[in-house]
Scaffold this motif. Structure first.
Motif, short mmCIF file in Angstrom:
data_model
loop_
_atom_site.label_atom_id
_atom_site.label_comp_id
_atom_site.label_asym_id
_atom_site.label_seq_id
_atom_site.Cartn_x
_atom_site.Cartn_y
_atom_site.Cartn_z
N LEU A 291 -0.12 -0.51 8.95
CA LEU A 291 -0.68 -1.25 10.08
C LEU A 291 -2.03 -1.87 9.70
O LEU A 291 -2.29 -3.04 9.96
N GLY A 292 -2.87 -1.08 9.06
CA GLY A 292 -4.18 -1.59 8.64
C GLY A 292 -4.06 -2.71 7.63
O GLY A 292 -4.80 -3.70 7.70
N ALA A 293 -3.12 -2.60 6.71
CA ALA A 293 -2.92 -3.65 5.71
C ALA A 293 -2.50 -4.96 6.38
O ALA A 293 -2.98 -6.04 6.02
N TRP A 294 -1.63 -4.87 7.37
CA TRP A 294 -1.19 -6.08 8.09
C TRP A 294 -2.37 -6.72 8.80
O TRP A 294 -2.58 -7.93 8.70
N ILE A 295 -3.15 -5.91 9.50
CA ILE A 295 -4.31 -6.43 10.25
C ILE A 295 -5.32 -7.06 9.28
O ILE A 295 -5.83 -8.15 9.53
N GLY A 296 -5.59 -6.38 8.18
CA GLY A 296 -6.56 -6.91 7.21
C GLY A 296 -6.11 -8.22 6.60
O GLY A 296 -6.90 -9.15 6.45
N GLY A 297 -4.83 -8.33 6.23
CA GLY A 297 -4.32 -9.58 5.67
C GLY A 297 -4.38 -10.71 6.68
O GLY A 297 -4.81 -11.82 6.36
N GLY B 118 -9.11 6.02 10.73
CA GLY B 118 -9.85 5.75 9.50
C GLY B 118 -8.97 5.15 8.43
O GLY B 118 -9.39 4.23 7.71
N VAL B 119 -7.75 5.65 8.31
CA VAL B 119 -6.81 5.10 7.33
C VAL B 119 -6.47 3.66 7.69
O VAL B 119 -6.47 2.77 6.83
N ALA B 120 -6.19 3.39 8.98
CA ALA B 120 -5.87 2.02 9.41
C ALA B 120 -7.05 1.09 9.14
O ALA B 120 -6.87 -0.01 8.61
N LEU B 121 -8.24 1.52 9.49
CA LEU B 121 -9.43 0.69 9.26
C LEU B 121 -9.68 0.49 7.77
O LEU B 121 -9.95 -0.63 7.32
N SER B 122 -9.54 1.56 7.01
CA SER B 122 -9.77 1.47 5.57
C SER B 122 -8.79 0.50 4.91
O SER B 122 -9.19 -0.33 4.08
N THR B 123 -7.52 0.58 5.27
CA THR B 123 -6.57 -0.33 4.65
C THR B 123 -6.72 -1.76 5.16
O THR B 123 -6.46 -2.70 4.42
N ALA B 124 -7.18 -1.92 6.41
CA ALA B 124 -7.44 -3.27 6.91
C ALA B 124 -8.55 -3.92 6.09
O ALA B 124 -8.43 -5.07 5.64
N VAL B 125 -9.62 -3.19 5.89
CA VAL B 125 -10.74 -3.72 5.10
C VAL B 125 -10.32 -3.90 3.65
O VAL B 125 -10.65 -4.91 3.01
N THR B 126 -9.56 -2.94 3.11
CA THR B 126 -9.09 -3.04 1.73
C THR B 126 -8.22 -4.27 1.53
O THR B 126 -8.37 -5.00 0.54
N ASP B 127 -7.32 -4.53 2.47
CA ASP B 127 -6.46 -5.69 2.34
C ASP B 127 -7.25 -6.99 2.46
O ASP B 127 -6.98 -7.96 1.74
N VAL C 171 -14.92 -3.33 -5.26
CA VAL C 171 -14.96 -2.91 -3.85
C VAL C 171 -13.56 -2.52 -3.38
O VAL C 171 -13.37 -1.54 -2.66
N TRP C 172 -12.57 -3.29 -3.81
CA TRP C 172 -11.17 -3.04 -3.44
C TRP C 172 -10.75 -1.64 -3.85
O TRP C 172 -10.18 -0.88 -3.05
N TYR C 173 -11.05 -1.23 -5.07
CA TYR C 173 -10.67 0.10 -5.52
C TYR C 173 -11.45 1.21 -4.83
O TYR C 173 -10.90 2.27 -4.52
N PHE D 8 -10.54 -11.16 -3.12
CA PHE D 8 -10.44 -11.02 -4.58
C PHE D 8 -9.50 -12.09 -5.13
O PHE D 8 -9.83 -12.77 -6.11
N ASN D 9 -8.34 -12.25 -4.52
CA ASN D 9 -7.39 -13.25 -4.99
C ASN D 9 -7.94 -14.67 -4.87
O ASN D 9 -7.69 -15.51 -5.73
#
Length: 102
Positions: free
Chosen positions: A70-76, A13-22, A46-48, A28-29
């Motif tokens: 890991l999730g942040a890398w995948i999301g980016g 869930g953390v990996a998925l959440s950070t992937a989507v967040t990233d 949505v990001w927050y 956003f940018n």
């Protein structure tokens, strides 16, 4: 240093959440760069909201930080891939313009 016990479902869930967040952060940018106020504000909110799950989950157990990274890398990676498919990079010539300039 011992790795504290963790729940694989929360780790996923953390990996998925950070992937989507990233991914949301990348969009956003993009909206900010294009000066689209409503889109930028919407992506920002949505990001927050999405980041709350990851922050709350991994602050109680440092091992979840690895899954967040890991999730942040995948999301980016996936969001830039999606942006590249939607619109060509700035300054790139479209196929029609390439034909006229050759």
């Amino acid at each position: 240093m011992d790795i504290p016990p963790f729940d694989p479902a929360i780790a996923a869930g953390v990996a998925l959440s950070t992937a989507v967040t990233d991914a949301v952060y990348v969009f956003f940018n993009a909206a900010v760069s294009e000066r689209r106020r409503v889109a930028a504000a919407s992506w920002s909110s949505v990001w927050y909201l999405l980041s709350a799950f990851a922050v709350i989950s991994y602050t109680s157990n440092w091992a979840y930080v690895l899954f967040a990274a890991l999730g942040a890398w995948i999301g980016g990676f996936l969001s830039i891939t999606a942006l590249n498919r939607v619109a060509p990079p700035r300054g790139a010539l479209s196929p029609e313009r390439k034909d006229r300039n050759e």
